[in-house]
Design a protein around this motif. Structure first.
Motif, PDB file in Angstrom:
ATOM      1  N   LEU A  27       1.040  -1.155  -0.080  1.00 14.34           N
ATOM      2  CA  LEU A  27      -0.026   0.042   0.323  1.00 14.34           C
ATOM      3  C   LEU A  27       0.645   1.343  -0.122  1.00 14.34           C
ATOM      4  O   LEU A  27       0.268   2.267  -0.477  1.00 14.34           O
ATOM      5  CB  LEU A  27      -0.978  -0.078   1.186  1.00 14.34           C
ATOM      6  N   SER A  28       2.132   1.476   0.342  1.00  9.80           N
ATOM      7  CA  SER A  28       2.957   2.543   0.358  1.00  9.80           C
ATOM      8  C   SER A  28       3.695   2.830  -0.876  1.00  9.80           C
ATOM      9  O   SER A  28       3.897   3.910  -1.498  1.00  9.80           O
ATOM     10  CB  SER A  28       4.123   2.258   1.380  1.00  9.80           C
ATOM     11  N   ASN A  29       4.026   1.702  -1.779  1.00 10.55           N
ATOM     12  CA  ASN A  29       4.497   2.005  -3.022  1.00 10.55           C
ATOM     13  C   ASN A  29       3.919   1.379  -4.169  1.00 10.55           C
ATOM     14  O   ASN A  29       4.144   1.533  -5.545  1.00 10.55           O
ATOM     15  CB  ASN A  29       6.162   1.393  -2.981  1.00 10.55           C
ATOM     16  N   GLY A  30       2.604   0.768  -3.878  1.00 17.59           N
ATOM     17  CA  GLY A  30       2.035   0.149  -5.026  1.00 17.59           C
ATOM     18  C   GLY A  30       2.343  -1.219  -5.652  1.00 17.59           C
ATOM     19  O   GLY A  30       1.612  -1.680  -6.683  1.00 17.59           O
ATOM     20  N   LYS A  31       3.459  -1.596  -5.406  1.00 17.95           N
ATOM     21  CA  LYS A  31       4.071  -2.798  -5.981  1.00 17.95           C
ATOM     22  C   LYS A  31       3.158  -3.936  -5.789  1.00 17.95           C
ATOM     23  O   LYS A  31       2.718  -4.161  -4.523  1.00 17.95           O
ATOM     24  CB  LYS A  31       5.420  -2.965  -5.496  1.00 17.95           C
ATOM     25  N   SER A  32       3.222  -4.895  -6.651  1.00 19.27           N
ATOM     26  CA  SER A  32       2.440  -5.981  -6.365  1.00 19.27           C
ATOM     27  C   SER A  32       3.195  -7.209  -6.821  1.00 19.27           C
ATOM     28  O   SER A  32       3.946  -7.460  -7.859  1.00 19.27           O
ATOM     29  CB  SER A  32       0.892  -6.062  -6.894  1.00 19.27           C
ATOM     30  N   ASN A  33       2.792  -8.483  -6.471  1.00 18.95           N
ATOM     31  CA  ASN A  33       3.526  -9.773  -6.952  1.00 18.95           C
ATOM     32  C   ASN A  33       2.782 -10.781  -6.551  1.00 18.95           C
ATOM     33  O   ASN A  33       1.934 -10.832  -5.444  1.00 18.95           O
ATOM     34  CB  ASN A  33       4.953  -9.871  -6.181  1.00 18.95           C
ATOM     35  N   MET A  34       3.086 -12.128  -7.196  1.00 16.40           N
ATOM     36  CA  MET A  34       2.364 -13.056  -6.742  1.00 16.40           C
ATOM     37  C   MET A  34       3.165 -14.434  -6.282  1.00 16.40           C
ATOM     38  O   MET A  34       4.179 -14.259  -6.695  1.00 16.40           O
ATOM     39  CB  MET A  34       1.625 -13.755  -8.288  1.00 16.40           C
ATOM     40  N   TYR A  35       2.602 -15.025  -5.373  1.00 15.20           N
ATOM     41  CA  TYR A  35       3.642 -15.706  -4.773  1.00 15.20           C
ATOM     42  C   TYR A  35       2.967 -17.221  -4.581  1.00 15.20           C
ATOM     43  O   TYR A  35       1.606 -17.265  -4.606  1.00 15.20           O
ATOM     44  CB  TYR A  35       3.920 -15.492  -3.153  1.00 15.20           C
ATOM     45  N   ASP A  36       3.776 -18.279  -4.919  1.00 17.01           N
ATOM     46  CA  ASP A  36       3.234 -19.651  -4.907  1.00 17.01           C
ATOM     47  C   ASP A  36       3.397 -20.139  -3.510  1.00 17.01           C
ATOM     48  O   ASP A  36       4.849 -20.425  -3.194  1.00 17.01           O
ATOM     49  CB  ASP A  36       3.822 -20.616  -5.764  1.00 17.01           C
ATOM     50  N   LEU A  37       2.436 -20.199  -2.613  1.00 13.73           N
ATOM     51  CA  LEU A  37       2.789 -20.571  -1.452  1.00 13.73           C
ATOM     52  C   LEU A  37       1.499 -21.608  -0.944  1.00 13.73           C
ATOM     53  O   LEU A  37       0.309 -21.383  -1.460  1.00 13.73           O
ATOM     54  CB  LEU A  37       2.524 -19.207  -0.365  1.00 13.73           C
ATOM     55  N   SER A  38       1.736 -22.204   0.057  1.00 14.14           N
ATOM     56  CA  SER A  38       0.926 -23.247   0.650  1.00 14.14           C
ATOM     57  C   SER A  38       1.103 -23.207   2.109  1.00 14.14           C
ATOM     58  O   SER A  38       2.472 -22.904   2.758  1.00 14.14           O
ATOM     59  CB  SER A  38       1.445 -24.669   0.249  1.00 14.14           C
TER      60      SER A  38
END
Length: 316
Positions: free
Chosen positions: A289-300
């Motif tokens: 929310l501070s810099n607008g960066k987003s990413n997808m993570y493969d997590l379980s």
């Protein structure tokens, strides 16, 4: 870095040809190492997991982990300068015990004061060796020449290294805990016998050596007993407080200055980061929310601490 997520979650790894052994981008980890989530998987000190998930082994495992190549090299060079001399004089077993127990003491004190984020490194164990050198000099005071010069030099080294710990992002509580543990362990494990007793045992037949009434001096026995009591009491109280969830900062309003002193050049306040999370199938999307960066993570098997680490990494 067998458990590494850089190659799958970031397109700017350092030395990407290494695949899963590549390093995080320098912006995320300037020490040339893995991500925080990788360190957490490998056994970094995480107070939440130690207390609430019964992973007390992290108090020991974090000693053998480092934030990066530069962190590892700095600690290993320090270990060479400090440890070789001690091991030559006292042997692998005794110095190994001082190293490991001091590292545990550093982790314990760190966990009592710093309960957010993770911690790795052997600095507490190294400070334990410094503490052991100091107590060894004190308890074996009578056998040394130039003892005051040696004491002054050692004290200067200790003070300078502890002073570095008041900088931000340095876990000085681990340094202090390791130093105190090593200091008291030195009185227990690094005690030397009197010269008269050694000469009496090793003199050839027919030679009359000066008589020594006991192997050690009275003050050495006194320091041995006092130090052993302090160590047992300190570790017991510390572990009880930790597993009861005690935050010692609430009991000591000024203790946080031992780890970081704010100045006009830096702040000691940890910057809070917030992310918006969305689960899409087997993936987790985080947006800082501070810099607008987003990413997808493969997590379980996601948990809050892991998501928080990923959020901090994304917002850095």
């Amino acid at each position: 870095m067998y458990v590494n997520d850089c190659h799958s979650n970031s397109g700017s790894c350092v030395v990407p040809s290494l695949g899963r052994f590549s390093f995080q981008p320098l912006k995320e980890n300037p020490l040339l190492g893995p991500s925080s989530s990788t360190l957490e998987k490998m056994g970094a000190l995480d107070v939440n997991r130690v207390v609430h998930k019964h992973q007390s082994w992290r108090l020991i495992s974090c000693i053998w982990l480092h934030a990066g190549v530069f962190h590892l090299l700095a600690n290993m060079l320090s270990l060479l300068f400090i440890g070789i001399r001690l091991e030559q004089e006292f042997g692998f077993l005794r110095i190994g015990l001082v190293y490991v127990i001091s590292g545990f003491g550093g982790s314990l004190l760190s966990a009592l004061f710093i309960q957010a984020g993770i911690s790795v490194g052997a600095s507490g164990a190294l400070f334990g060796l410094l503490g052991g050198m100091l107590s060894e000099l004190i308890t074996n005071w009578t056998i040394y020449a130039n003892k005051f010069a040696a004491l002054l030099t050692l004290l200067c080294i200790i003070v300078v290294n502890l002073a570095v710990g008041i900088l931000p992002h340095v876990d000085n509580f681990a340094h202090i805990g390791g130093f105190l543990s090593g200091f008291f362990l030195g009185f227990v494990l690094l005690i030397r016998p009197q010269f008269k007793w050694i000469n009496q045992k090793s003199c050839p037949p027919g030679y009359i050596a000066p008589q020594a009434q006991s192997k050690h001096k009275t003050y050495q026995y006194a320091l041995w007993v006092i130090s052993l009591i302090v160590l047992i009491t300190g570790f017991t109280l510390g572990l009880v407080a930790l597993f009861r969830g005690v935050n010692v900062n609430n009991k000591c309003s000024w203790c946080h200055y031992l780890s970081c002193v704010p100045t006009s050049l830096w702040s000691c306040k940890s910057q809070q980061v917030y992310c918006q999370s969305t689960e899409l199938g087997g993936q987790l999307e985080l947006t800082c929310l501070s810099n607008g960066k987003s990413n997808m993570y493969d997590l379980s098997n996601n948990d809050s601490s892991k998501v928080q680490l990923l959020c901090a990494q994304l917002c850095s």
